[in-house]
Design an enzyme around this catalytic site. Structure first.
Site, PDB file in Angstrom:
ATOM      1  N   GLU A  52       1.528  27.993   5.224  1.00 41.46           N
ATOM      2  CA  GLU A  52       0.644  27.245   6.136  1.00 41.46           C
ATOM      3  C   GLU A  52      -0.556  28.109   6.487  1.00 41.46           C
ATOM      4  O   GLU A  52      -0.415  29.254   6.898  1.00 41.46           O
ATOM      5  CB  GLU A  52       1.436  26.823   7.383  1.00 41.46           C
ATOM      6  CG  GLU A  52       0.602  26.367   8.573  1.00 41.46           C
ATOM      7  CD  GLU A  52      -0.288  25.154   8.317  1.00 41.46           C
ATOM      8  OE1 GLU A  52       0.204  24.152   7.792  1.00 41.46           O
ATOM      9  OE2 GLU A  52      -1.500  25.239   8.651  1.00 41.46           O
TER      10      GLU A  52
ATOM     11  N   LYS B 299      11.130   7.610   5.143  1.00 41.14           N
ATOM     12  CA  LYS B 299      12.124   7.436   6.213  1.00 41.14           C
ATOM     13  C   LYS B 299      13.508   7.158   5.636  1.00 41.14           C
ATOM     14  O   LYS B 299      14.518   7.581   6.180  1.00 41.14           O
ATOM     15  CB  LYS B 299      11.707   6.308   7.150  1.00 41.14           C
ATOM     16  CG  LYS B 299      10.946   6.789   8.360  1.00 41.14           C
ATOM     17  CD  LYS B 299       9.484   7.126   8.135  1.00 41.14           C
ATOM     18  CE  LYS B 299       9.143   8.536   7.903  1.00 41.14           C
ATOM     19  NZ  LYS B 299       7.709   8.774   7.681  1.00 41.14           N
TER      20      LYS B 299
ATOM     21  N   ILE C 292       3.712  15.538   6.553  1.00 42.75           N
ATOM     22  CA  ILE C 292       4.399  15.289   5.274  1.00 42.75           C
ATOM     23  C   ILE C 292       5.272  16.490   4.917  1.00 42.75           C
ATOM     24  O   ILE C 292       6.434  16.345   4.531  1.00 42.75           O
ATOM     25  CB  ILE C 292       3.383  15.011   4.138  1.00 42.75           C
ATOM     26  CG1 ILE C 292       2.708  13.665   4.393  1.00 42.75           C
ATOM     27  CG2 ILE C 292       4.066  15.029   2.766  1.00 42.75           C
ATOM     28  CD1 ILE C 292       1.696  13.249   3.336  1.00 42.75           C
ATOM     29  N   GLY C 293       4.724  17.683   5.082  1.00 43.64           N
ATOM     30  CA  GLY C 293       5.476  18.893   4.756  1.00 43.64           C
ATOM     31  C   GLY C 293       6.786  18.950   5.530  1.00 43.64           C
ATOM     32  O   GLY C 293       7.859  19.165   4.943  1.00 43.64           O
ATOM     33  N   LEU C 294       6.697  18.731   6.843  1.00 44.33           N
ATOM     34  CA  LEU C 294       7.914  18.827   7.670  1.00 44.33           C
ATOM     35  C   LEU C 294       8.927  17.751   7.291  1.00 44.33           C
ATOM     36  O   LEU C 294      10.135  18.018   7.227  1.00 44.33           O
ATOM     37  CB  LEU C 294       7.548  18.697   9.157  1.00 44.33           C
ATOM     38  CG  LEU C 294       7.733  19.993   9.947  1.00 44.33           C
ATOM     39  CD1 LEU C 294       6.876  21.109   9.390  1.00 44.33           C
ATOM     40  CD2 LEU C 294       7.463  19.800  11.404  1.00 44.33           C
TER      41      LEU C 294
ATOM     42  N   VAL D 285      -2.777  30.002  -0.263  1.00 46.90           N
ATOM     43  CA  VAL D 285      -2.455  30.173  -1.672  1.00 46.90           C
ATOM     44  C   VAL D 285      -3.776  30.464  -2.382  1.00 46.90           C
ATOM     45  O   VAL D 285      -4.742  29.707  -2.217  1.00 46.90           O
ATOM     46  CB  VAL D 285      -1.818  28.885  -2.234  1.00 46.90           C
ATOM     47  CG1 VAL D 285      -1.577  28.995  -3.728  1.00 46.90           C
ATOM     48  CG2 VAL D 285      -0.525  28.573  -1.499  1.00 46.90           C
TER      49      VAL D 285
ATOM     50  N   GLY E  66       1.247  23.638   3.260  1.00 47.05           N
ATOM     51  CA  GLY E  66       0.828  22.780   4.376  1.00 47.05           C
ATOM     52  C   GLY E  66       2.025  22.333   5.198  1.00 47.05           C
ATOM     53  O   GLY E  66       2.828  21.528   4.733  1.00 47.05           O
TER      54      GLY E  66
ATOM     55  N   HIS F  73      22.467   4.705  32.328  1.00 41.84           N
ATOM     56  CA  HIS F  73      23.101   6.022  32.170  1.00 41.84           C
ATOM     57  C   HIS F  73      24.344   5.882  31.295  1.00 41.84           C
ATOM     58  O   HIS F  73      25.100   4.933  31.482  1.00 41.84           O
ATOM     59  CB  HIS F  73      23.502   6.567  33.538  1.00 41.84           C
ATOM     60  CG  HIS F  73      24.244   7.866  33.441  1.00 41.84           C
ATOM     61  ND1 HIS F  73      23.607   9.055  33.175  1.00 41.84           N
ATOM     62  CD2 HIS F  73      25.573   8.149  33.539  1.00 41.84           C
ATOM     63  CE1 HIS F  73      24.514  10.029  33.128  1.00 41.84           C
ATOM     64  NE2 HIS F  73      25.708   9.487  33.338  1.00 41.84           N
TER      65      HIS F  73
ATOM     66  N   GLY G  82       0.808  -1.227   0.000  1.00 39.20           N
ATOM     67  CA  GLY G  82       0.000   0.000   0.000  1.00 39.20           C
ATOM     68  C   GLY G  82       0.835   1.269   0.000  1.00 39.20           C
ATOM     69  O   GLY G  82       2.002   1.283  -0.406  1.00 39.20           O
TER      70      GLY G  82
END
Ligand code: FAD
Ligand code: NAI
Length: 459
Positions: free
Chosen positions: A198, A50, A179-181, A232, A175, A438, A39
């Site tokens: 945005e 990623k 997805i944009g970031l 826009v 936007g 640690h 998909g």
């Protein structure tokens, strides 16, 4: 008696429920119209994005971070096509892996588009398919501005942005959501100028306000430009570029770039399926309507994943599918929408589970907040995560963890501790004595909990 199940859609919702149903003894058929399984997530979503986030980060480190510690490396060559090829190799490995899993689990896989020809009756490749249960898992697709359609040439959706053959000189992004970031981070790291438009007053508005503030600071430091509260109003393309006319708080202005990415949300996919012929009711936004049991208005027909209401996330899709088939096949199960984690895989990552501060205020739920900055964490300093933080929200009366946000490198890998605490309804007294190795970033998780109690050790 063996139950038969037909699943439409081979994304994380469909293929995972197919495997689980087959494990539980059902006779399963999976129909997928695409040439590969997996998909959106595997082919044009989670996995390729990623991969590019990881590979582009190598370049960011080389260009901006290594010299800080005395490694003055010179970039000898940058071949974007090799980066894209490696991304495609990973996608191919995973999608082929799913084909193998279907075979291993004796699932019949039909490649073709399924459509209803009557109630509870589907047709695919001229074959009529019926079963005890039908599960619709047809996913989602990008929303396009109605007056400026996506052409995947200059006007891109995430699919086009993931498949570019060149690094844009100036990428405009409409936007500033997830997805944009993510895509903006990829191309900024690879050297593009990146400008966001945005609509809302802050970026990633579905996350905690602190996330928006921190992420915009980090992105601006990297040279990304943001126009908030801006829309826009017109867009046009030429042979080698795009022009946007925008309207912001200070009036109209024009932006020129070589590509524009539209990342303004996604909508459920039902075209081709002819749900109306199957008698399936959609809601006003086009999602397939279901009850809490995921059953549509037609008995024996169910909907899961992005095509059903809820966050459009791969793990939500898969877990919904697992819970559904376990229920149908009389197996005990667990699924709670409140426990769905949400991650932005930028550098640093943002990971969230449960309620945000805004949610708690909206519902008038009294809470205590605990916060710990990563600059006070030894590993955070080493990793250079100086703006990151951990934030926990705790119910005032029960002391249960209600929500948690982590902004940090590897935040997605740190979040499960809080997910478990929320799922098991743990109080913060049960978390605060957990001995974390640690030096690790995860020490900040416990420190944030201690902070909610006014017992911070390192802050
Ligand atoms: P889909 O994955 O969309 O699968 C639906 C399938 O159904 C498709 O293969 C489609 O071809 C098929 N289909 C549709 N109609 C028919 C028909 N009539 N007959 C036969 N087949 C049909 N989520 C995360 O959790 N983590 C991430 O990091 C992440 N990154 C993302 C990055 C991007 C760029 C995008 C776009 C999405 C990302 N997502 C991520 C969201 C995630 O991809 C979706 O939530 C997930 O794929 C939904 O799974 P699904 O099975 O419901 O639908
Ligand atoms: P989104 O809902 O995350 O963000 C859309 C953004 O566009 C919002 O900030 C919104 O205010 C803004 N917007 C809407 N209309 C606009 C307009 N006309 N002009 C300017 N801005 C406008 O949607 P996005 O980024 O498209 O992603 C869709 C979904 O895909 C996500 O919600 C998520 O479910 C899934 N996804 C998940 C990822 C992950 O888990 N890491 C990665 C990528 C996608």
């Amino acid at each position: 008696m063996t139950k038969s199940i037909v699943i439409v859609g081979g994304g994380p919702a469909g293929y995972v429920s197919a495997i689980r149903a087959s494990q539980l003894g059902a006779k399963v058929t999976l129909i997928e119209k695409g040439p590969t399984l997996g998909g959106t997530c595997l082919n044009v979503g989670c996995v390729p994005s990623k991969a590019l986030l990881m590979f582009s980060h190598y370049k960011h480190l080389l260009d901006h971070e290594f010299a800080k510690v005395g490694i003055d490396a010179q970039l000898k060559n940058f071949d974007f096509s090799r980066m894209q090829k490696e991304k495609s190799r990973i996608v191919e490995t995973l999608t082929q892996g799913i084909a193998y899993l279907l075979k291993k689990n004796k699932i019949r896989h039909i490649q073709g588009e399924a459509r209803f020809i009557a109630q509870k009756k589907l047709e695919v490749n001229e074959e009529v398919v019926e079963a005890d249960y039908i599960i619709l898992a047809t996913g989602s697709q990008p929303i396009s501005l109605p007056f400026f359609p996506i052409d995947e040439k200059r006007v891109l959706s995430s699919t086009g942005a993931l498949a570019l053959k060149e690094v844009p000189k100036h990428l405009l992004i409409i936007g500033a959501g997830v997805i944009g970031l993510e895509m903006g981070s990829v191309y900024r790291a690879l050297g593009s100028k990146v400008t966001f438009i945005e609509f809302f007053s802050r970026i990633v508005p579905s996350f905690d306000t602190d996330v928006s503030q921190t992420m915009i600071e980090i992105m601006k430091e990297r040279g990304i430009v943001f126009h908030l509260q801006t829309k826009v109003v017109k867009g046009s393309t030429s042979q080698d570029g795009v022009e946007l006319i925008c309207e912001g708080p200070d009036g109209q202005f024009t932006l020129d770039g070589d590509y524009v990415l539209q990342s303004i949300g996604r909508k459920p996919t039902t075209q081709g399926l002819s749900p109306e012929i199957g008698g399936i009711r959609l809601d006003s936004k086009g999602y397939i309507e279901t009850g809490l049991d995921l059953q549509t208005n037609v008995s024996g027909v169910y909907a899961i994943g992005d095509v059903a209401v809820g966050p459009m996330l791969a793990h939500k899709a898969s877990h919904e599918g697992i819970a559904l088939v376990e229920n149908l096949l009389q197996k005990s199960t667990h699924y709670n929408l409140f426990e769905v984690p949400n991650v932005i895989y930028t550098h640093p990552e943002v990971a969230h589970v449960g309620m945000t501060e805004e949610d708690l205020k909206k519902h008038n739920l009294p809470f205590k907040m605990g916060k710990f900055p990563l600059k006070a964490n030894a590993r955070g300093l080493v990793e250079g995560d100086l703006k990151g933080f951990v934030k926990v929200l705790v119910c005032q009366s029960t002391k249960r963890l209600m929500g948690a946000t982590v902004v940090s490198m590897h935040a997605s890998e740190m979040l499960p501790m809080f997910q478990l605490a929320i799922s098991k309804k743990m109080t913060i007294d049960e978390i605060k004595h957990l001995m974390i190795a640690h030096p690790t970033l995860s020490e900040a998780l416990v420190e944030a909990v201690l902070n909610a109690e006014g017992e911070s050790l390192h802050f």
